[in-house]
Design an enzyme around this catalytic site. Structure first.
Site, PDB file in Angstrom:
ATOM      1  CB  SER A  75      -0.904   0.030   1.224  1.00  0.00           C
ATOM      2  OG  SER A  75      -1.658  -1.151   1.322  1.00  0.00           O
TER       3      SER A  75
HETATM    4  N1  SAH Z   1      -0.576  -5.167   4.043  1.00  0.00           N
HETATM    5  C1  SAH Z   1       0.209  -5.462   2.852  1.00  0.00           C
HETATM    6  C2  SAH Z   1      -0.483  -5.039   1.580  1.00  0.00           C
HETATM    7  C3  SAH Z   1      -1.404  -6.037   1.214  1.00  0.00           C
HETATM    8  S1  SAH Z   1      -2.140  -6.135  -0.377  1.00  0.00           S
HETATM    9  C4  SAH Z   1       1.571  -4.839   2.892  1.00  0.00           C
HETATM   10  O1  SAH Z   1       1.878  -4.097   3.826  1.00  0.00           O
HETATM   11  O2  SAH Z   1       2.350  -5.115   1.987  1.00  0.00           O
HETATM   12  C5  SAH Z   1      -3.461  -7.195   0.148  1.00  0.00           C
HETATM   13  C6  SAH Z   1      -3.045  -8.597   0.544  1.00  0.00           C
HETATM   14  O3  SAH Z   1      -4.224  -9.234   1.025  1.00  0.00           O
HETATM   15  C7  SAH Z   1      -2.550  -9.431  -0.619  1.00  0.00           C
HETATM   16  O4  SAH Z   1      -1.294  -9.965  -0.312  1.00  0.00           O
HETATM   17  C8  SAH Z   1      -3.615 -10.515  -0.767  1.00  0.00           C
HETATM   18  O5  SAH Z   1      -3.109 -11.765  -1.176  1.00  0.00           O
HETATM   19  C9  SAH Z   1      -4.158 -10.580   0.647  1.00  0.00           C
HETATM   20  N2  SAH Z   1      -5.495 -11.172   0.758  1.00  0.00           N
HETATM   21  C10 SAH Z   1      -6.575 -11.028  -0.056  1.00  0.00           C
HETATM   22  N3  SAH Z   1      -7.627 -11.731   0.400  1.00  0.00           N
HETATM   23  C11 SAH Z   1      -7.224 -12.340   1.551  1.00  0.00           C
HETATM   24  C12 SAH Z   1      -7.828 -13.229   2.479  1.00  0.00           C
HETATM   25  N4  SAH Z   1      -9.094 -13.651   2.342  1.00  0.00           N
HETATM   26  N5  SAH Z   1      -7.093 -13.666   3.533  1.00  0.00           N
HETATM   27  C13 SAH Z   1      -5.812 -13.287   3.703  1.00  0.00           C
HETATM   28  N6  SAH Z   1      -5.160 -12.445   2.849  1.00  0.00           N
HETATM   29  C14 SAH Z   1      -5.845 -11.986   1.783  1.00  0.00           C
END
Ligand code: SAH
Length: 225
Positions: A75
Protein backbone atom coordinates in the site's frame (compact mmCIF):
# COMPACT_ATOMS: atom_id res chain seq x y z
CA UNK A 1 24.04 -13.05 0.15
CA UNK A 2 27.11 -11.05 1.19
CA UNK A 3 27.01 -9.30 -2.15
CA UNK A 4 23.38 -8.36 -1.58
CA UNK A 5 24.15 -6.77 1.77
CA UNK A 6 26.94 -4.81 0.19
CA UNK A 7 24.57 -3.52 -2.45
CA UNK A 8 22.10 -2.42 0.20
CA UNK A 9 24.84 -0.49 2.04
CA UNK A 10 25.81 1.25 -1.16
CA UNK A 11 22.16 2.15 -1.69
CA UNK A 12 22.18 3.79 1.68
CA UNK A 13 25.33 5.67 0.75
CA UNK A 14 23.99 7.20 -2.46
CA UNK A 15 20.84 8.22 -0.76
CA UNK A 16 17.97 6.56 -2.63
CA UNK A 17 17.08 4.59 0.47
CA UNK A 18 18.79 6.74 3.07
CA UNK A 19 17.42 8.04 6.35
CA UNK A 20 17.12 11.47 4.74
CA UNK A 21 14.84 10.07 2.06
CA UNK A 22 12.69 8.43 4.73
CA UNK A 23 12.54 11.69 6.68
CA UNK A 24 11.29 13.50 3.56
CA UNK A 25 8.52 10.92 3.21
CA UNK A 26 7.51 11.62 6.80
CA UNK A 27 7.37 15.36 6.03
CA UNK A 28 5.03 14.60 3.12
CA UNK A 29 2.79 12.44 5.33
CA UNK A 30 2.66 15.14 7.99
CA UNK A 31 1.70 17.72 5.36
CA UNK A 32 -1.02 15.38 4.13
CA UNK A 33 -2.65 15.17 7.53
CA UNK A 34 -0.99 12.32 9.47
CA UNK A 35 -0.81 13.57 13.05
CA UNK A 36 0.09 10.65 15.33
CA UNK A 37 3.81 11.14 16.01
CA UNK A 38 4.17 7.50 17.04
CA UNK A 39 3.10 6.43 13.55
CA UNK A 40 5.44 8.90 11.85
CA UNK A 41 8.30 7.63 14.01
CA UNK A 42 7.57 4.02 13.03
CA UNK A 43 7.68 5.05 9.36
CA UNK A 44 11.20 6.44 9.88
CA UNK A 45 12.20 3.18 11.58
CA UNK A 46 11.05 0.65 8.98
CA UNK A 47 13.15 0.30 5.81
CA UNK A 48 10.38 0.12 3.19
CA UNK A 49 12.93 -0.65 0.45
CA UNK A 50 13.48 -4.05 2.08
CA UNK A 51 9.83 -4.92 1.35
CA UNK A 52 9.89 -4.41 -2.42
CA UNK A 53 11.91 -6.03 -5.18
CA UNK A 54 15.43 -4.60 -5.42
CA UNK A 55 14.64 -3.23 -8.87
CA UNK A 56 12.07 -0.94 -7.22
CA UNK A 57 14.03 0.05 -4.13
CA UNK A 58 14.83 3.52 -5.50
CA UNK A 59 11.08 4.22 -5.47
CA UNK A 60 10.39 2.79 -2.03
CA UNK A 61 10.11 6.18 -0.33
CA UNK A 62 7.76 7.73 -2.84
CA UNK A 63 4.23 8.06 -1.56
CA UNK A 64 2.89 5.42 -3.97
CA UNK A 65 1.71 1.80 -3.97
CA UNK A 66 4.18 -0.62 -5.63
CA UNK A 67 3.83 -4.15 -7.04
CA UNK A 68 5.02 -7.03 -4.81
CA UNK A 69 4.31 -9.92 -7.21
CA UNK A 70 1.30 -12.29 -7.48
CA UNK A 71 -0.68 -9.28 -8.78
CA UNK A 72 -0.63 -7.72 -5.30
CA UNK A 73 0.69 -4.36 -4.06
CA UNK A 74 2.33 -2.83 -1.02
CA UNK A 75 0.00 0.00 0.00
CA UNK A 76 0.86 3.66 -0.43
CA UNK A 77 2.70 4.95 2.70
CA UNK A 78 -0.04 7.52 3.35
CA UNK A 79 -2.71 4.81 3.55
CA UNK A 80 -0.48 2.65 5.79
CA UNK A 81 -0.03 5.64 8.10
CA UNK A 82 -3.72 6.57 8.02
CA UNK A 83 -4.88 3.02 8.80
CA UNK A 84 -2.30 2.64 11.56
CA UNK A 85 -3.41 5.92 13.08
CA UNK A 86 -7.02 4.76 12.89
CA UNK A 87 -6.38 1.39 14.52
CA UNK A 88 -4.39 3.01 17.36
CA UNK A 89 -7.12 5.65 17.67
CA UNK A 90 -5.09 7.70 20.14
CA UNK A 91 -4.91 4.74 22.55
CA UNK A 92 -2.44 1.91 23.09
CA UNK A 93 -3.81 -1.37 21.75
CA UNK A 94 -1.42 -4.24 22.45
CA UNK A 95 -2.68 -7.07 20.29
CA UNK A 96 -3.52 -6.44 16.65
CA UNK A 97 -4.73 -8.72 13.84
CA UNK A 98 -3.87 -7.81 10.25
CA UNK A 99 -5.60 -9.50 7.30
CA UNK A 100 -3.42 -9.49 4.15
CA UNK A 101 0.26 -9.70 5.12
CA UNK A 102 1.40 -9.01 1.53
CA UNK A 103 4.99 -7.76 1.75
CA UNK A 104 4.90 -7.61 5.56
CA UNK A 105 5.46 -3.83 5.63
CA UNK A 106 2.26 -2.91 7.44
CA UNK A 107 2.92 -5.65 10.00
CA UNK A 108 6.45 -4.27 10.52
CA UNK A 109 5.06 -0.78 11.18
CA UNK A 110 2.58 -2.21 13.69
CA UNK A 111 5.33 -4.25 15.36
CA UNK A 112 7.04 -0.99 16.37
CA UNK A 113 3.85 0.26 18.01
CA UNK A 114 2.16 -2.65 19.75
CA UNK A 115 3.19 -5.69 21.75
CA UNK A 116 2.01 -8.42 19.37
CA UNK A 117 0.97 -8.48 15.73
CA UNK A 118 -0.91 -11.44 14.23
CA UNK A 119 -1.09 -11.38 10.45
CA UNK A 120 -2.68 -13.77 7.94
CA UNK A 121 -2.11 -14.10 4.19
CA UNK A 122 -3.84 -16.40 1.67
CA UNK A 123 -0.97 -16.52 -0.91
CA UNK A 124 1.75 -18.85 0.32
CA UNK A 125 4.47 -17.37 -1.93
CA UNK A 126 4.01 -13.88 -0.48
CA UNK A 127 3.79 -15.22 3.02
CA UNK A 128 7.11 -17.05 2.74
CA UNK A 129 8.88 -13.94 1.47
CA UNK A 130 7.31 -11.77 4.16
CA UNK A 131 8.26 -14.22 6.90
CA UNK A 132 11.89 -14.22 5.73
CA UNK A 133 12.05 -10.42 5.64
CA UNK A 134 10.47 -9.96 9.06
CA UNK A 135 12.81 -12.54 10.50
CA UNK A 136 15.78 -10.75 8.88
CA UNK A 137 14.69 -7.51 10.53
CA UNK A 138 14.42 -9.33 13.89
CA UNK A 139 10.78 -8.40 14.30
CA UNK A 140 10.02 -11.26 16.64
CA UNK A 141 6.66 -9.97 17.87
CA UNK A 142 4.92 -10.74 14.55
CA UNK A 143 3.07 -14.04 14.16
CA UNK A 144 2.38 -15.03 10.56
CA UNK A 145 -0.15 -17.58 9.32
CA UNK A 146 -1.21 -18.99 5.96
CA UNK A 147 -4.98 -18.68 6.23
CA UNK A 148 -8.10 -17.12 4.76
CA UNK A 149 -8.53 -13.87 6.64
CA UNK A 150 -12.32 -14.06 6.44
CA UNK A 151 -12.03 -16.39 9.41
CA UNK A 152 -9.64 -14.20 11.41
CA UNK A 153 -7.47 -15.99 13.98
CA UNK A 154 -10.00 -17.41 16.46
CA UNK A 155 -7.55 -18.98 18.92
CA UNK A 156 -5.89 -15.58 19.52
CA UNK A 157 -9.10 -13.54 19.84
CA UNK A 158 -10.11 -11.09 21.18
CA UNK A 159 -7.93 -8.45 19.51
CA UNK A 160 -7.54 -4.83 20.61
CA UNK A 161 -7.57 -3.82 16.96
CA UNK A 162 -8.06 -5.41 13.53
CA UNK A 163 -6.79 -4.10 10.23
CA UNK A 164 -7.91 -5.49 6.87
CA UNK A 165 -5.70 -4.55 3.90
CA UNK A 166 -7.82 -5.99 1.07
CA UNK A 167 -11.30 -4.80 0.06
CA UNK A 168 -14.24 -7.01 1.09
CA UNK A 169 -17.88 -6.86 -0.02
CA UNK A 170 -18.79 -6.45 3.62
CA UNK A 171 -16.92 -6.77 6.91
CA UNK A 172 -16.77 -10.49 7.76
CA UNK A 173 -18.86 -11.33 10.81
CA UNK A 174 -16.04 -13.49 12.22
CA UNK A 175 -13.73 -10.46 12.34
CA UNK A 176 -16.29 -8.34 14.18
CA UNK A 177 -16.74 -11.21 16.64
CA UNK A 178 -12.98 -11.30 17.28
CA UNK A 179 -12.76 -7.58 18.09
CA UNK A 180 -12.61 -6.79 21.81
CA UNK A 181 -14.86 -4.14 23.37
CA UNK A 182 -13.22 -0.72 22.94
CA UNK A 183 -11.28 -2.02 19.94
CA UNK A 184 -11.26 -0.58 16.46
CA UNK A 185 -11.51 -2.48 13.15
CA UNK A 186 -10.27 -0.66 10.04
CA UNK A 187 -11.20 -2.08 6.63
CA UNK A 188 -11.81 -1.05 3.02
CA UNK A 189 -15.33 -2.12 2.04
CA UNK A 190 -17.04 -2.00 -1.36
CA UNK A 191 -20.06 0.24 -1.67
CA UNK A 192 -21.81 0.83 -4.99
CA UNK A 193 -18.74 -0.28 -6.95
CA UNK A 194 -16.43 2.06 -5.01
CA UNK A 195 -14.36 1.37 -1.91
CA UNK A 196 -14.71 3.24 1.39
CA UNK A 197 -12.33 2.93 4.31
CA UNK A 198 -14.41 2.16 7.38
CA UNK A 199 -13.42 2.37 11.04
CA UNK A 200 -15.71 0.28 13.22
CA UNK A 201 -15.52 0.58 16.98
CA UNK A 202 -16.91 -2.06 19.29
CA UNK A 203 -18.72 -0.64 22.31
CA UNK A 204 -20.64 -2.30 25.13
CA UNK A 205 -23.80 -1.75 23.10
CA UNK A 206 -22.65 -2.80 19.65
CA UNK A 207 -20.69 -1.33 16.73
CA UNK A 208 -20.17 2.30 15.65
CA UNK A 209 -19.06 2.98 12.09
CA UNK A 210 -17.07 5.96 10.79
CA UNK A 211 -16.37 6.50 7.07
CA UNK A 212 -12.75 7.62 6.59
CA UNK A 213 -13.06 8.24 2.83
CA UNK A 214 -12.53 6.66 -0.58
CA UNK A 215 -9.65 4.21 -1.12
CA UNK A 216 -8.34 1.69 -3.68
CA UNK A 217 -7.32 -1.78 -2.52
CA UNK A 218 -6.88 -5.17 -4.17
CA UNK A 219 -9.92 -7.40 -3.52
CA UNK A 220 -10.22 -9.71 -0.54
CA UNK A 221 -10.52 -13.22 -2.01
CA UNK A 222 -11.64 -16.51 -0.50
CA UNK A 223 -9.63 -19.67 0.01
CA UNK A 224 -5.88 -20.34 -0.05
CA UNK A 225 -3.40 -19.95 -2.90
N1 SAH B 1 -0.58 -5.17 4.04
C1 SAH B 1 0.21 -5.46 2.85
C2 SAH B 1 -0.48 -5.04 1.58
C3 SAH B 1 -1.40 -6.04 1.21
S1 SAH B 1 -2.14 -6.14 -0.38
C4 SAH B 1 1.57 -4.84 2.89
O1 SAH B 1 1.88 -4.10 3.83
O2 SAH B 1 2.35 -5.12 1.99
C5 SAH B 1 -3.46 -7.20 0.15
C6 SAH B 1 -3.05 -8.60 0.54
O3 SAH B 1 -4.22 -9.23 1.02
C7 SAH B 1 -2.55 -9.43 -0.62
O4 SAH B 1 -1.29 -9.97 -0.31
C8 SAH B 1 -3.61 -10.51 -0.77
O5 SAH B 1 -3.11 -11.76 -1.18
C9 SAH B 1 -4.16 -10.58 0.65
N2 SAH B 1 -5.50 -11.17 0.76
C10 SAH B 1 -6.58 -11.03 -0.06
N3 SAH B 1 -7.63 -11.73 0.40
C11 SAH B 1 -7.22 -12.34 1.55
C12 SAH B 1 -7.83 -13.23 2.48
N4 SAH B 1 -9.09 -13.65 2.34
N5 SAH B 1 -7.09 -13.67 3.53
C13 SAH B 1 -5.81 -13.29 3.70
N6 SAH B 1 -5.16 -12.45 2.85
C14 SAH B 1 -5.84 -11.99 1.78
Amino acid sequence: MIHKHKLRDENRGIGMTSQGTRDRLVQTLRREGIKDERVLKAITQVPRHEFVDEALSSRAYENTALPIGQRQTISQPWIVARMTEAVLDGGSPQKILEVGTGSGYQAAILAHLVEKVFTVERIDELLKLARRRLHGLRLNNIYVRHADGHLGWPSQAPFDGIMVTAAAQSVPRELLDQLGVGGQLVAPVEKNGLQRLLAIRRTDEGFEETDLGGVVFVPMLSGLA
